[in-house]
Every structure is written in structure tokens, then in C-alpha cells.
Design an enzyme around this catalytic site. Structure first.
Site, mmCIF file in Angstrom:
data_model
loop_
_atom_site.group_PDB
_atom_site.id
_atom_site.type_symbol
_atom_site.label_atom_id
_atom_site.label_comp_id
_atom_site.label_asym_id
_atom_site.label_seq_id
_atom_site.Cartn_x
_atom_site.Cartn_y
_atom_site.Cartn_z
ATOM 1 N N TYR A 20 -0.495 -7.204 6.380
ATOM 2 C CA TYR A 20 -1.374 -6.674 7.435
ATOM 3 C C TYR A 20 -1.983 -7.794 8.278
ATOM 4 O O TYR A 20 -2.441 -7.557 9.389
ATOM 5 C CB TYR A 20 -2.513 -5.839 6.833
ATOM 6 C CG TYR A 20 -2.065 -4.553 6.169
ATOM 7 C CD1 TYR A 20 -0.755 -4.092 6.310
ATOM 8 C CD2 TYR A 20 -2.932 -3.787 5.419
ATOM 9 C CE1 TYR A 20 -0.336 -2.925 5.706
ATOM 10 C CE2 TYR A 20 -2.518 -2.603 4.814
ATOM 11 C CZ TYR A 20 -1.217 -2.190 4.961
ATOM 12 O OH TYR A 20 -0.808 -1.027 4.354
ATOM 13 N N LYS A 42 6.499 -6.774 -6.447
ATOM 14 C CA LYS A 42 7.925 -6.489 -6.234
ATOM 15 C C LYS A 42 8.645 -7.821 -6.447
ATOM 16 O O LYS A 42 9.323 -8.353 -5.558
ATOM 17 C CB LYS A 42 8.093 -5.927 -4.805
ATOM 18 C CG LYS A 42 9.466 -5.408 -4.489
ATOM 19 C CD LYS A 42 9.779 -4.076 -5.151
ATOM 20 C CE LYS A 42 11.194 -3.647 -4.809
ATOM 21 N NZ LYS A 42 11.703 -2.597 -5.678
ATOM 22 N N ASP A 94 7.668 0.195 -7.103
ATOM 23 C CA ASP A 94 8.377 1.477 -7.054
ATOM 24 C C ASP A 94 8.189 2.234 -8.371
ATOM 25 O O ASP A 94 7.947 3.451 -8.393
ATOM 26 C CB ASP A 94 9.864 1.294 -6.706
ATOM 27 C CG ASP A 94 10.496 0.090 -7.375
ATOM 28 O OD1 ASP A 94 9.762 -0.722 -7.976
ATOM 29 O OD2 ASP A 94 11.733 -0.050 -7.325
ATOM 30 N N ASP A 139 -2.754 -0.092 -0.726
ATOM 31 C CA ASP A 139 -3.050 0.939 0.271
ATOM 32 C C ASP A 139 -2.357 2.236 -0.120
ATOM 33 O O ASP A 139 -2.956 3.325 -0.153
ATOM 34 C CB ASP A 139 -2.540 0.433 1.633
ATOM 35 C CG ASP A 139 -3.022 1.272 2.801
ATOM 36 O OD1 ASP A 139 -3.758 2.241 2.555
ATOM 37 O OD2 ASP A 139 -2.649 0.965 3.944
ATOM 38 N N ASP A 153 -4.111 5.731 -2.407
ATOM 39 C CA ASP A 153 -4.112 7.098 -1.867
ATOM 40 C C ASP A 153 -3.376 8.057 -2.803
ATOM 41 O O ASP A 153 -3.803 9.190 -3.017
ATOM 42 C CB ASP A 153 -3.454 7.137 -0.479
ATOM 43 C CG ASP A 153 -4.482 6.985 0.632
ATOM 44 O OD1 ASP A 153 -5.579 6.467 0.344
ATOM 45 O OD2 ASP A 153 -4.186 7.373 1.777
#
Ligand code: NAD
Length: 356
Positions: free
Chosen positions: A138, A189, A221, A245, A249
């Protein structure tokens, strides 16, 4: 203990008033709290033409912790980007150096029916996601748009973490695990990304300082899948900005109700900003309908993470459990046979339960 109170917009003032009521009730029992209000978000724009006015920023810097309601509303949607209420949130996080976002996902047994997952999968769920908030793809440079040699348009971003950035969020992850079930799962990852290889090395290195914490590593994942397959396996998850992020959620929905979810954003020396995970709910604002429990639980997080008052935090959480056990419900979590309360009455019920 100095607290800046930024109620904000929409349901913000109504829900923050309930958290303040609860904090004042504890203050009456010997906790020394100093609370001061300031305009923020749309309210900041109305008062000073700025969603984060200078006096509000000054107060927030001087305070040990900031308690926020929520900001935004249709009234402000047409404003230029820098004046929009949501910019106030992004700026205050940056100005206060808040790099760690803590979001618990707790399923109160009384609300098991509110989750989209089967009760046998989610009952007893109590996990915490620690998300890095100021780095990663980001913010990494270079980023941009360009046209390549074949005259095709391209967009690109840079995933980047420095060792100190990883180290400090890992420290928050381990410290959080120490205050809970002493299990930390670091999500990355590593099989594909260089950033993640460094991440895993640094987290493993920090782990040596915390032999009491059981550290595991998981690919993102797989973590996304495990969160819906068997979410109770997790105690604390620590991860970068992008993965956090998405996973936070996902985890929040396991509990079913947005009106129940608190959050904390922490910086160096435990300075923190505490706010519910939801927005300003303009559709129900000013009608005594909003659920104040996310904000009340955010104030419990404040006592625990900024002020190290674990017992006071537990008293608030216990009081929330008790009112749910007594059948008290706001409209968003109401079901047949339960007592339907307004925002202010729910605040009063929590204060009464503190005394029980
Ligand atoms: P929202 O979270 O405000 O509302 C989504 C839905 O959930 C609405 O139906 C609302 O009534 C309900 N809801 C939310 N909180 C509730 C509560 N405590 N009790 C009962 N019901 C509740 O999200 P939105 O509608 O997408 O956004 C509304 C405004 O809030 C927008 O201006 C948005 O930018 C802003 N927003 C602010 C923050 C923040 O302040 N950190 C976060 C998200 C959205």
C-alpha cells in the site's frame, strides 16, 4: 490517564457517549481518567473546515489514548478528497505513528446464531488479528502506471518491508499473544515472495525472546481457508498490511454482527487509537438504534493495551457478556424473545452489570 474523545459523525456521538458512561463508572471505582472531547471527521470540517483540525491533533498527541466513534456521511460525499471525513482517520493514524492494528473476533455464545457459519464451528471463537498498518504494497515505492515496449498499459506496485518494520510488528504480535493464549501464527506467502521470506526470518528471530509463545507459520491462502474451516485453532495472527486487510474482514464476519467488533491501532510506547470496526451508519443515526457494544469493547481494549489495566478491561468485557446473557439486545442483534434496548439503555445496562 488522558483520553482524547473524538465522537465524529452519524452514530458516533451516540455510541461514544455510552463508552464514556462506562469509563466514568469505572473512574468512580478508583480508576483515574481524564477525558476531553474534540471535533473530528465531518464534525471537524463543520467546525474548522478540516476533518483533523489542529486543536484535535494537538489534543490527540498530548493524550495517552484516543477514543473514536466513526466518521463520514452522505452530507460530506461531495467534498474534495482532502476535506472528506475519512481522510481524518488516515491522517490521524499517520500523525500518531500507529503501525499496528489489532482486531479481535470474538463470538459471544449468546450470539452464536448470528454467524453465517455453523455454531459447532464458531462457538467459543476468540482470536485476534494483528495487522501491520503503515507499510507493504500500500505504501511501497515505486508505484504507478506506464506504457511498455509493446505499447500496452501497465500498473505496478511494490511490496516492501524493512527489517525494523517487521521486527516492531512481530513484537506487538508476541506481546499480544503473551496477554492471551500464548499462541502466535505468522501469516505470509514465503513460497513465492521475497518480502515474505524476510518476514519469516525476522519473526522467527524475534520469537527467541518469547520462548513461552508457540509460534507457527502459515501461507496466506491456507490461512484464508482455515479461518472458515476451523477458526478456533487460532489465538493471535500476525501479518502484513495487505494480507491483514483481507483476513481481518474475513474474520470479523465469523462473529456475524458488525455492531460488536472493537479495534485498536497502536504505535510506539503503547499509544493507541480505539474505535469500533464499523462506520458512522447514517441510516440509523440520531435514532437511539445503534449498538454501542463495539465502542464499549474498544474502551476495554484501551484499558488493556494502553493503560495495562487488564482487570478493568475484563470487568467491561464481563459486563457485556452479562447483559447479553440477560437477553438485552439492540435492534441489529435482536431476536424473538429477547429484550430490545436502545443505544442509551444498552449503555445503562452495561454500567448496571459492572456493579453486579
Ligand atoms: P457502516 O458500517 O456505517 O454501516 C453498514 C451497515 O451496518 C448499516 O446498515 C448500518 O446501519 C449498520 N451498522 C453499522 N454500525 C452499527 C451499529 N453500531 N449498530 C447497528 N448497526 C450498525 O458502513 P457504510 O454504510 O458503508 O458507511 C457509512 C459511512 O461510514 C460512510 O461515510 C463511510 O465512509 C464511513 N465509514 C467510516 C469508518 C470509520 O470511521 N472508521 C469506517 C467505515 C465506514
Amino acid at each position: 490517564m488522558k483520553i482524547a474523545v473524538l465522537a465524529g459523525d452519524g452514530i458516533g456521538p451516540e455510541i461514544v457517549a455510552q463508552a464514556v458512561k462506562v469509563l466514568r463508572a469505572l473512574a468512580g471505582d478508583g480508576l483515574r481518567l481524564e477525558l476531553e472531547d474534540a471535533p473530528f471527521g465531518g464534525a471537524g470540517y463543520e467546525a474548522y473546515g478540516d476533518p483533523l483540525p489542529e486543536p484535535t491533533l494537538r489534543l490527540s498527541r498530548a493524550a495517552d489514548a484516543v477514543l473514536c466513534g466513526a466518521v463520514g456521511g452522505p452530507k460530506y460525499d461531495g467534498l474534495p478528497r482532502v476535506q472528506r471525513p475519512e481522510q481524518g482517520i488516515l491522517r490521524i493514524r499517520r500523525e500518531l505513528g500507529l503501525f499496528a492494528n489489532l482486531r479481535p473476533a470474538v463470538l459471544f455464545p449468546e450470539l452464536a446464531g448470528a454467524s453465517t457459519l455453523r455454531p459447532d464451528v464458531v462457538s467459543g471463537l476468540d482470536l485476534m488479528i494483528v495487522r501491520e498498518l503503515t507499510g507493504d504494497i500500500y505504501f511501497g515505492e515505486p508505484r504507478g502506471r506506464r506504457t511498455n515496449a509493446r505499447n500496452e498499459r501497465e500498473g505496478f506496485d511494490t511490496m516492501l518491508y524493512s527489517e525494523p518494520e517487521i521486527r516492531r510488528i512481530a513484537e506487538v504480535g508476541f506481546a499480544t499473544a503473551m496477554k492471551r493464549g500464548r499462541k502466535l501464527c505468522s501469516v505470509d506467502k514465503e513460497n513465492v515472495l521475497e518480502t515474505s521470506r524476510l518476514w519469516r526470518e525476522v519473526v522467527s528471530d524475534v520469537a527467541r525472546k518469547y520462548p513461552q509463545v508457540a509460534l507457527s507459520h502459515m501461507y496466506v491462502d491456507n490461512a484464508a481457508m482455515q479461518l472458515v474451516r476451523s477458526p478456533r485453532q487460532f489465538d493471535v495472527i500476525v501479518t502484513g498490511n495487505l494480507f491483514g486487510d483481507i483476513l481481518s474482514d474475513e474474520a470479523s464476519m465469523l462473529t456475524g454482527s458488525i455492531g460488536m467488533l472493537p479495534s485498536a491501532s497502536l504505535g510506539e510506547r503503547a499509544k493507541g487509537l480505539y474505535e469500533p470496526a464499523h462506520g458512522s451508519a447514517p441510516d440509523i443515526a440520531g435514532r437511539n438504534l445503534a449498538n454501542p457494544l463495539a465502542t464499549i469493547l474498544s474502551s476495554a481494549m484501551m484499558l488493556r493495551y494502553t493503560f495495562n489495566q487488564d482487570e478493568a478491561a475484563r470487568r467491561i468485557e464481563g459486563a457485556v457478556k452479562r447483559v447479553l446473557g440477560q437477553g438485552c439486545r439492540t435492534a441489529d442483534i435482536h431476536e424473538a424473545g429477547k429484550k430490545r434496548l436502545g443505544t442509551a439503555e444498552m449503555g445503562d445496562a452495561v454500567v448496571a452489570a459492572l456493579r453486579q
